[in-house]
Design an enzyme around this catalytic site. Structure first.
Site, PDB file in Angstrom:
ATOM      1  CG  ASP A 150      33.305  48.735  37.042  1.00 43.51           C
ATOM      2  OD1 ASP A 150      33.384  48.486  35.828  1.00 43.51           O
ATOM      3  OD2 ASP A 150      32.945  49.849  37.494  1.00 43.51           O
ATOM      4  CG  ASP A 166      45.852  37.010  41.978  1.00 46.86           C
ATOM      5  OD1 ASP A 166      46.513  36.192  42.634  1.00 46.86           O
ATOM      6  OD2 ASP A 166      46.315  38.081  41.547  1.00 46.86           O
ATOM      7  CG  ASP A 224      48.990  36.254  46.260  1.00 47.38           C
ATOM      8  OD1 ASP A 224      49.455  37.242  45.682  1.00 47.38           O
ATOM      9  OD2 ASP A 224      48.907  36.145  47.494  1.00 47.38           O
ATOM     10  CD  GLU A 282      53.848  36.732  44.307  1.00 42.02           C
ATOM     11  OE1 GLU A 282      54.186  37.917  44.308  1.00 42.02           O
ATOM     12  OE2 GLU A 282      53.050  36.275  45.135  1.00 42.02           O
ATOM     13  CG  HIS A 310      49.763  43.554  41.380  1.00 41.06           C
ATOM     14  ND1 HIS A 310      50.261  42.382  40.832  1.00 41.06           N
ATOM     15  CD2 HIS A 310      49.447  43.260  42.654  1.00 41.06           C
ATOM     16  CE1 HIS A 310      50.234  41.439  41.756  1.00 41.06           C
ATOM     17  NE2 HIS A 310      49.732  41.925  42.864  1.00 41.06           N
ATOM     18  CG  ASP A 311      53.005  42.749  43.989  1.00 35.48           C
ATOM     19  OD1 ASP A 311      52.100  43.430  44.513  1.00 35.48           O
ATOM     20  OD2 ASP A 311      52.969  41.500  43.928  1.00 35.48           O
TER      21      ASP A 311
END
Ligand code: GLC
Ligand code: CA
Length: 561
Positions: A29, A98, A198, A255, A327-328
């Site tokens: 968090d 993001d 994104d 991205e 993270h992808d």
């Protein structure tokens, strides 16, 4: 090139759900991030990109936003967010949010209104079509299946390039764009320093929609084919920049997967739509249009050539953002280093090689301690929707369960999403509760506590890389200098110059287990970084590198070089 505040910065991506849990509910968090700011400061990073923390049903881990103006309660409150921005500023750190605006959540108010009245104002916020005419096109969603889904309770269907809980916003509608700009400005006024954009390349569709040749037995066509046909995205991107980022001197990183060389200047040149964009050339190498199960490992040679091609493409017209993971992606060390060769030396070499390229280095959480892929035993241990979809794609293609799991182990996004490994205690010190995703069992060996004060740790090595990039003496070469490949054809050697007006540095990594010799193009004046205690004191003209050795040398060049 005009100097910008972010040129000499190092960025760090936080995946909040897995970073640090402050209240024991098993979910990382915002207060948890706050508690760890001093850790990040000690590492030396400046820009912190937070994966989404907005209100969300978390169907795609927050990349499905149901309210852009709210923080999801599992991450904290708006107060916490404001406090984080303030605490970061105090430490001369910058927060990036993001920006997920290709789509929202199907639980967003706009979508609910569209469902209630598809012919009304909000129907036009999305791409809707009558069901009875069949699918308007045969595009495949990134997470599998058709991009079309019935709009519940109506005779319409809606478009989703990603999951069906992520309906695409209709950027052709100026009202949508105005709503988005308003929201961006609202966040910039709150004090965020910029955004990671994104899936931004998806905001422009090739219209009118039509079918493309099917590329799998499902009769659908890869979404990338459509994107290649979409034109004039620049109009949206320029407008967005002028209405928002530009007014705030914000840093933005796009991205973008399908970059076209001839458009690079428009995207990241002096007056580009973005400050920077990710270089994904390395990450897409080895992938197959059939799916993960058909992908193949990447060799060191391929890795090197991909990096150099990108560097040549950008030259000094702009700054790519360089990564080995996010993270992808699977963990960079597991992905780019050969199996069985993943050790502290090779991890440091890989780190050093991408870090000194021209551009902005991004570190993904846990990368700084060399976190590795997870040995998932069954698909039930995997949470990520795209991994589950790829598992199914493999089974549908007739691949065995074991082989399908192999692919998941190699490529799953959950490899990067397990809890950050803070120490060797229960749940890696991430939470006192039960983590939402099981920690990688190797946390007892690989964790911050063990590395923080160990002089030769991966963590300390990252610190030294960052410190070198920030040393004003080398700014001229490491930030603004040219990147010039050296001995490009020498196998398993990745070497390049960073050449400024006054100084030339030579960066070299021996991308193999066995030693090799390298001819020197001048005299080495100083070894600035070395991932080993040993350095070859051979001759002025030649230097031996041990297996996985990495060095940065300050050179006195021969005339004419
Ligand atoms: C981007 C994100 C990814 C997400 C997708 C849809 O690729 O990085 O995590 O699933 O967009 O928003
Ligand atoms: Ca929590």
């Amino acid at each position: 090139m005009e100097r910008q505040w972010w040129h000499n910065k190092v960025a760090y991506q936080i995946y909040p759900k897995s970073f640090y849990d402050s209240n024991g509910d098993g979910i990382g968090d915002i207060p948890g991030i706050m508690e760890r700011l001093d850790y990040l400061k000690y590492l030396g990073v400046d820009i912190l990109w937070l994966s989404p923390v907005y209100q969300s049903p978390l169907a795609d881990q927050g990349y499905d936003i149901s309210d852009y103006y709210k923080i999801d309660p599992c991450f904290g409150t708006m107060r916490d967010m404001e406090a984080l921005i303030k605490e970061a500023k105090k430490r001369q750190m910058y927060i990036l949010m993001d920006l997920v605006v290709n789509h929202c959540s199907d639980e967003h108010l706009w979508f609910k209104k569209a469902m209630a009245d598809p012919e009304g104002e909000y129907g036009n916020f999305f791409y809707l079509a009558d069901q009875k005419a069949g699918r308007p096109c045969n595009w495949r969603s990134y997470f599998g299946g058709s991009v079309w889904e019935p709009l519940p309770g109506t005779d319409k269907q809606y478009l989703h390039m990603f999951h069906k809980k992520q309906p695409d916003l209709n950027w052709e509608n100026p009202k949508v764009r105005q709503e988005i700009y308003k929201m961006i400005n609202w966040w910039l006024e709150k004090g965020v320093a910029g955004f990671r954009l994104d899936a931004i390349i998806n905001i422009k569709k090739a219209l009118p929609m039509k079918d493309y040749p099917a590329d799998r037995p499902d009769g659908l066509a890869d979404a990338g084919v459509m994107l290649a046909h979409a034109e004039d995205i620049g109009e949206f991107l320029r407008e967005m920049k002028e209405e928002t980022f530009q007014k705030h001197d914000a840093f933005t990183v796009g991205e973008v997967f399908n970059d076209k060389p001839e458009e690079l200047a428009a995207f990241i040149g002096e007056d580009g739509y973005f400050s920077s964009m990710f270089d994904f050339r390395e990450t897409v190498m080895g992938t197959s249009p059939k799916g993960w199960y058909d992908s193949r490992p990447v060799t060191g040679e391929e890795y090197k050539q991909a990096c150099f091609e990108s560097q040549e493409q950008s030259g000094d017209l702009g700054f790519y953002s360089n990564i080995i993971e996010n993270h992808d992606e699977p963990r960079g060390v597991s992905h780019y280093l050969p199996e069985g060769q993943v050790c502290e030396a090779s991890k440091k070499m890989l780190a050093g090689l991408y870090f000194m390229l021209r551009g902005i280095p991004f570190i993904y959480q846990g990368q700084e301690i060399g976190m590795e892929n997870v040995d998932f035993q069954s698909i039930d241990e995997v949470d990520d929707i795209s991994s589950r979809a790829e598992y199914q794609v493999a089974l549908d293609a007739g691949v065995s369960e074991e082989k399908a799991m192999d692919a998941v182990r190699r490529y799953s996004r959950d490899n990067a999403r397990t809890p950050m490994q803070w120490n060797g205690n229960c749940h890696a010190g991430f939470t006192v509760g039960t983590p939402w995703l099981r920690e990688n069992p190797n946390y007892r060996r690989i964790n911050v506590e063990e590395q923080r004060d160990r002089r030769d740790s991966v963590f300390q090595f990252y610190r030294s890389l960052i410190a070198l990039r920030k040393n004003p003496e080398y700014e001229d070469s490491l930030i603004y200098g040219k990147c010039i490949p050296y001995l490009r054809e020498q196998k398993n050697l990745m070497a390049y110059f960073r050449r400024g007006e006054n100084k030339t540095l030579l960066v070299m990594g021996n991308f193999q287990e066995i030693p090799q010799k390298v001819k020197l193009p001048g005299v080495c004046e100083k070894v600035l970084i070395n991932n080993m205690d040993w350095v070859d004191d051979g001759t002025d003209r030649e230097m031996g590198l041990k297996g996985w050795q990495y060095v940065v040398l300050e050179m006195r060049m021969q005339d004419g070089l």
